[in-house]
Design a protein around this motif. Structure first.
Motif, PDB file in Angstrom:
ATOM      1  N   ARG A   1      12.539   0.400   1.345  1.00 35.10           N
ATOM      2  CA  ARG A   1      12.485  -0.470   2.528  1.00 35.10           C
ATOM      3  C   ARG A   1      13.611  -0.096   3.499  1.00 35.10           C
ATOM      4  NH1 ARG A   1       8.717  -3.489   3.733  1.00 35.10           N
ATOM      5  NH2 ARG A   1       8.814  -5.130   2.158  1.00 35.10           N
ATOM      6  N   ALA A   2      14.808   0.118   2.961  1.00 35.27           N
ATOM      7  CA  ALA A   2      15.955   0.465   3.803  1.00 35.27           C
ATOM      8  C   ALA A   2      15.787   1.839   4.432  1.00 35.27           C
ATOM      9  CB  ALA A   2      17.235   0.406   2.980  1.00 35.27           C
ATOM     10  N   HIS A   3      15.281   2.810   3.678  1.00 35.09           N
ATOM     11  CA  HIS A   3      15.053   4.140   4.255  1.00 35.09           C
ATOM     12  C   HIS A   3      14.034   4.070   5.385  1.00 35.09           C
ATOM     13  CE1 HIS A   3      17.554   6.271   1.488  1.00 35.09           C
ATOM     14  NE2 HIS A   3      16.829   5.994   0.422  1.00 35.09           N
ATOM     15  N   GLY A   4      12.990   3.240   5.205  1.00 34.41           N
ATOM     16  CA  GLY A   4      11.978   3.098   6.250  1.00 34.41           C
ATOM     17  C   GLY A   4      12.546   2.548   7.534  1.00 34.41           C
ATOM     18  N   ALA A   5      13.557   1.670   7.428  1.00 36.69           N
ATOM     19  CA  ALA A   5      14.187   1.087   8.614  1.00 36.69           C
ATOM     20  C   ALA A   5      15.226   2.019   9.223  1.00 36.69           C
ATOM     21  CB  ALA A   5      14.833  -0.248   8.245  1.00 36.69           C
ATOM     22  N   GLU A   6      16.015   2.699   8.392  1.00 39.66           N
ATOM     23  CA  GLU A   6      17.129   3.514   8.878  1.00 39.66           C
ATOM     24  C   GLU A   6      16.699   4.913   9.319  1.00 39.66           C
ATOM     25  OE1 GLU A   6      20.035   3.625   5.782  1.00 39.66           O
ATOM     26  OE2 GLU A   6      20.185   1.442   5.649  1.00 39.66           O
ATOM     27  N   ARG A   7      15.700   5.477   8.639  1.00 40.90           N
ATOM     28  CA  ARG A   7      15.288   6.851   8.928  1.00 40.90           C
ATOM     29  C   ARG A   7      13.762   6.900   8.951  1.00 40.90           C
ATOM     30  NH1 ARG A   7      16.403   9.632   4.609  1.00 40.90           N
ATOM     31  NH2 ARG A   7      16.965  11.609   5.537  1.00 40.90           N
ATOM     32  N   PRO A   8      13.159   6.177   9.898  1.00 42.14           N
ATOM     33  CA  PRO A   8      11.700   6.000   9.869  1.00 42.14           C
ATOM     34  C   PRO A   8      10.909   7.301   9.994  1.00 42.14           C
ATOM     35  CG  PRO A   8      12.614   5.261  11.960  1.00 42.14           C
ATOM     36  CD  PRO A   8      13.769   5.489  11.052  1.00 42.14           C
ATOM     37  N   ASP A   9      11.456   8.293  10.694  1.00 38.24           N
ATOM     38  CA  ASP A   9      10.695   9.509  10.947  1.00 38.24           C
ATOM     39  C   ASP A   9      10.964  10.623   9.944  1.00 38.24           C
ATOM     40  OD1 ASP A   9       9.554   8.353  13.228  1.00 38.24           O
ATOM     41  OD2 ASP A   9      11.260   8.949  14.478  1.00 38.24           O
ATOM     42  N   HIS A  10      11.854  10.376   8.994  1.00 36.72           N
ATOM     43  CA  HIS A  10      12.130  11.399   7.984  1.00 36.72           C
ATOM     44  C   HIS A  10      10.953  11.475   7.012  1.00 36.72           C
ATOM     45  CE1 HIS A  10      14.766  14.085   5.762  1.00 36.72           C
ATOM     46  NE2 HIS A  10      14.355  13.511   4.652  1.00 36.72           N
ATOM     47  N   VAL A  11      10.529  12.684   6.684  1.00 37.54           N
ATOM     48  CA  VAL A  11       9.362  12.862   5.818  1.00 37.54           C
ATOM     49  C   VAL A  11       9.724  12.510   4.371  1.00 37.54           C
ATOM     50  CG1 VAL A  11       7.702  14.513   4.882  1.00 37.54           C
ATOM     51  CG2 VAL A  11       8.331  14.601   7.308  1.00 37.54           C
ATOM     52  N   ALA A  12       8.948  11.600   3.814  1.00 45.29           N
ATOM     53  CA  ALA A  12       9.162  11.186   2.426  1.00 45.29           C
ATOM     54  C   ALA A  12       8.316  12.007   1.467  1.00 45.29           C
ATOM     55  CB  ALA A  12       8.829   9.707   2.262  1.00 45.29           C
ATOM     56  N   LEU A  13       7.040  12.226   1.809  1.00 44.76           N
ATOM     57  CA  LEU A  13       6.095  12.869   0.907  1.00 44.76           C
ATOM     58  C   LEU A  13       5.296  13.950   1.619  1.00 44.76           C
ATOM     59  CD1 LEU A  13       4.579   9.622  -0.705  1.00 44.76           C
ATOM     60  CD2 LEU A  13       6.494  10.965  -1.562  1.00 44.76           C
ATOM     61  N   ILE A  14       5.083  15.063   0.933  1.00 45.92           N
ATOM     62  CA  ILE A  14       4.222  16.140   1.414  1.00 45.92           C
ATOM     63  C   ILE A  14       3.250  16.483   0.299  1.00 45.92           C
ATOM     64  CG2 ILE A  14       4.092  18.546   2.174  1.00 45.92           C
ATOM     65  CD1 ILE A  14       6.965  18.228   3.240  1.00 45.92           C
ATOM     66  N   ASP A  15       1.968  16.440   0.621  1.00 43.12           N
ATOM     67  CA  ASP A  15       0.930  16.788  -0.353  1.00 43.12           C
ATOM     68  C   ASP A  15      -0.091  17.650   0.367  1.00 43.12           C
ATOM     69  OD1 ASP A  15      -0.853  16.992  -2.410  1.00 43.12           O
ATOM     70  OD2 ASP A  15      -1.374  14.871  -2.501  1.00 43.12           O
ATOM     71  N   GLY A  16       0.018  18.967   0.202  1.00 36.86           N
ATOM     72  CA  GLY A  16      -0.867  19.879   0.920  1.00 36.86           C
ATOM     73  C   GLY A  16      -0.648  19.762   2.416  1.00 36.86           C
ATOM     74  N   ASP A  17      -1.720  19.448   3.150  1.00 38.05           N
ATOM     75  CA  ASP A  17      -1.633  19.313   4.610  1.00 38.05           C
ATOM     76  C   ASP A  17      -1.229  17.901   5.038  1.00 38.05           C
ATOM     77  OD1 ASP A  17      -2.465  21.945   4.929  1.00 38.05           O
ATOM     78  OD2 ASP A  17      -4.593  21.390   4.950  1.00 38.05           O
ATOM     79  N   HIS A  18      -1.037  17.014   4.097  1.00 38.07           N
ATOM     80  CA  HIS A  18      -0.721  15.624   4.427  1.00 38.07           C
ATOM     81  C   HIS A  18       0.771  15.349   4.223  1.00 38.07           C
ATOM     82  CE1 HIS A  18      -5.013  14.778   4.607  1.00 38.07           C
ATOM     83  NE2 HIS A  18      -5.139  15.400   3.445  1.00 38.07           N
ATOM     84  N   ALA A  19       1.349  14.631   5.180  1.00 40.03           N
ATOM     85  CA  ALA A  19       2.753  14.230   5.080  1.00 40.03           C
ATOM     86  C   ALA A  19       2.867  12.774   5.486  1.00 40.03           C
ATOM     87  CB  ALA A  19       3.629  15.101   5.969  1.00 40.03           C
ATOM     88  N   LEU A  20       3.855  12.102   4.898  1.00 40.75           N
ATOM     89  CA  LEU A  20       4.065  10.684   5.177  1.00 40.75           C
ATOM     90  C   LEU A  20       5.551  10.462   5.421  1.00 40.75           C
ATOM     91  CD1 LEU A  20       1.817   8.507   5.120  1.00 40.75           C
ATOM     92  CD2 LEU A  20       2.706   7.762   2.913  1.00 40.75           C
ATOM     93  N   THR A  21       5.884   9.844   6.549  1.00 38.86           N
ATOM     94  CA  THR A  21       7.275   9.511   6.827  1.00 38.86           C
ATOM     95  C   THR A  21       7.685   8.289   6.015  1.00 38.86           C
ATOM     96  OG1 THR A  21       6.720   8.010   8.636  1.00 38.86           O
ATOM     97  CG2 THR A  21       7.031  10.358   9.191  1.00 38.86           C
ATOM     98  N   TYR A  22       8.999   8.007   6.000  1.00 38.77           N
ATOM     99  CA  TYR A  22       9.458   6.838   5.256  1.00 38.77           C
ATOM    100  C   TYR A  22       8.928   5.545   5.861  1.00 38.77           C
ATOM    101  CZ  TYR A  22      12.343   8.840   1.620  1.00 38.77           C
ATOM    102  OH  TYR A  22      12.747   9.490   0.483  1.00 38.77           O
ATOM    103  N   ALA A  23       8.810   5.492   7.185  1.00 41.28           N
ATOM    104  CA  ALA A  23       8.275   4.276   7.809  1.00 41.28           C
ATOM    105  C   ALA A  23       6.821   4.062   7.418  1.00 41.28           C
ATOM    106  CB  ALA A  23       8.417   4.357   9.324  1.00 41.28           C
ATOM    107  N   ALA A  24       6.023   5.135   7.468  1.00 39.14           N
ATOM    108  CA  ALA A  24       4.609   5.031   7.115  1.00 39.14           C
ATOM    109  C   ALA A  24       4.437   4.752   5.621  1.00 39.14           C
ATOM    110  CB  ALA A  24       3.884   6.313   7.506  1.00 39.14           C
TER     111      ALA A  24
END
Length: 515
Positions: free
Chosen positions: A20-43
């Motif tokens: 939750r804190a990472h999503g608020a502090e670094r929303p655009d940093h990529v958390a997960l990458i799976d093939g062609d799909h990526a998800l930021t901490y906010a998402a």
């Protein structure tokens, strides 16, 4: 909302709160990458909220269990974190299980929800539980189940002793048991992650399955410290190296068989792996020769972690710092106490052989529904301190480094003499025509037990079994000689690389019912 720094400086916190804190502090940093799909901490945080709210909408309450059966994926991690955020307990189950074994684990865990992916849903469609709702991830059904995009759960207060997950043992030595691990235990893994360099700029490549504690020991601190996870649904040496180079990977947790396949990969040395800070290894014996080769050819540190899913004492070997101790599994980590005991439960003297038992802040609570097996796994010292028995036999050297000799259950008692299969396996591996080896004990009318070897050929032509057996006999004591040797195409292994010795023993006895 507390910051990540505040949370990580506290005596206890939760992984869900850190995300939750990472999503608020670094929303655009990529958390997960799976093939062609990526998800930021906010998402990622928003999707976790939706799934946690959906679980609560369906009546999942704190302490309820949520089972997941599927390959590594973004949605798998979403469901896992949503379960934790809702205060429920994650039950990751192996999709490599037989239908009977999976059905038994589901009956034992009694989950409120069961999540499958499309492949496991087809394979295990008949497996259900009367009180569980089935949901298929990565599908239109899953999107419908998630509900409103702005949904948010009611987050309960988490007690440190509350269950985080239930991991089922591999069953390599018997029927799988549900190992209950607490939030406090996982918090220790998060804090320990600092030592191995997990940080917001870390990139961790995940190539072992998410139902394994081996994988979670890497996933949990990587996410807790705000790094990026690159996911592999199935390990492939070439693909692993390509991803490591492409994403400038800094961390990887691998099992020994994966290290061997990477070292054997013809183009290994052409890949740029210079971003690596730390590689770790656990779950199966890691030979000194293989450690030395990894150190020589692969940049960054190498740490072997010895411990059990049940917790207890953990030892680590920083192989890059102690190149003269590669035959050991290292020393206990700070705050962990490791002892050696004999069959009567007495501590053995320095330099003597005994069963490894350990105490630490990271210990399982119990085996689910098995109080007797829980008691069998415990040992208490004179002060009443609780330890977990490992079933491993070892010896400490004068510098405090532990050398493992074998599994207690794998030790062969032949004619009154103790025979350690690992000793014979080490000799077999020195034969030029042998690529892999395992030794098991089988019943013998004459000796009680006798050792039998299984080897895979190093080349296209199978070696002569009689000659290899004689070659071994010339190099070991009379009591250690193999009574039989079989050439096999491959050794059966679990998904995290453990040789399934029970399967080898059963296979041998089926074809050789008497000595």
């Amino acid at each position: 909302m507390a910051s990540t720094d505040t949370l990580l400086s506290g005596s206890f916190g939760t992984l869900a709160s850190l995300l939750r804190a990472h999503g608020a502090e670094r929303p655009d940093h990529v958390a997960l990458i799976d093939g062609d799909h990526a998800l930021t901490y906010a998402a990622f945080d928003r999707r976790i909220d939706r799934a946690a709210a959906a679980l609560q909408r369906d009546g999942v309450a704190p302490g309820d269990r949520v089972a997941i059966v599927g390959r590594t994926s973004i949605d798998y991690l979403v469901v896992m974190l949503a379960t934790l955020r809702a205060g429920a307990v994650v039950v990751p189950l192996a999709p490599s299980s037989t239908s009977d074994a999976l059905a038994a684990m589901v009956a034992d865990a009694a989950p409120r929800h069961m999540f499958f992916d499309s492949a496991t849903d087809r394979e295990f469609g008949a497996i259900d539980h009367p009180r569980a709702r089935r949901v298929v991830m990565e599908s239109a059904e899953f999107d419908d189940w998630l509900g409103a995009t702005n949904a948010a759960p009611v987050e309960p207060t988490i007690d440190p002793g509350a269950p985080f997950n239930i991991i089922y043992s591999s069953g390599t030595t018997g029927v799988p048991k549900g190992i209950v691990q607490s939030h406090a235990m996982r918090w220790q893994h998060i804090l320990r992650g600092r030592v191995t360099g997990y940080a917001p700029d870390a990139v961790t490549l995940i190539s072992t399955p998410l139902y394994s504690n081996t994988t979670l020991v890497s996933v949990v601190p990587a996410l807790a410290h705000g790094g990026t996870l690159v996911l592999m649904a199935k390990f492939d040496a070439g693909r692993f190296l390509s991803l490591a180079e492409q994403y400038r990977v800094t961390h990887a947790m691998l099992v020994p068989v994966q290290y061997q396949r990477l070292m054997d990969f013809p183009d290994f040395d052409r890949f740029d792996l210079s971003a690596f800070r730390m590689k770790t290894c656990t779950s199966a014996p890691f030979s000194a020769a293989l450690k030395a080769e990894v150190l020589r050819r692969w940049p960054g540190g190498l740490v072997e972690i010895y411990g059990m899913t049940e917790g207890g004492g953990t030892l680590t070997l920083a192989a890059h710092l102690y190149p003269d101790k590669l035959h050991t599994v290292g020393k206990p980590v700070e705050g962990h106490v490791v002892r050696l005991i004999d069959d009567a439960g007495r501590e053995v003297a320095q330099g003597e052989v005994g069963e490894v038992v350990g105490h630490s802040p990271a210990m399982m609570t119990h085996y689910l529904n098995h109080p007797g097996k829980t008691r069998d796994a415990e040992w208490f010292d004179a002060d009443g301190r609780r330890y977990i028995r490992t079933g491993d036999i070892g010896r400490f050297d004068a510098d405090g480094f532990l050398t493992l000799l074998d599994r207690k259950k794998d030790m062969i008692i032949s004619g009154g003499f103790n025979i350690y299969p690992s000793d014979l396996e080490a000799v077999l591996m020195q034969h030029p025509d042998v690529a892999d080896a395992a030794v098991v004990g089988v019943p013998s009318r004459t000796w009680g037990e006798t050792p039998v070897g299984f080897v895979t050929p190093a080349g296209p032509d199978a070696p002569d079994a009689v000659r290899v057996r004689q070659w071994v006999a010339d190099r070991v004591g009379k009591t250690q000689r193999l009574s039989d040797l079989l050439i096999v195409d491959e050794l059966p292994r679990s998904a995290i690389g453990k040789v399934l010795k029970r399967e080898l023993r059963d296979r041998y006895l089926l074809n050789h019912p008497s000595e």
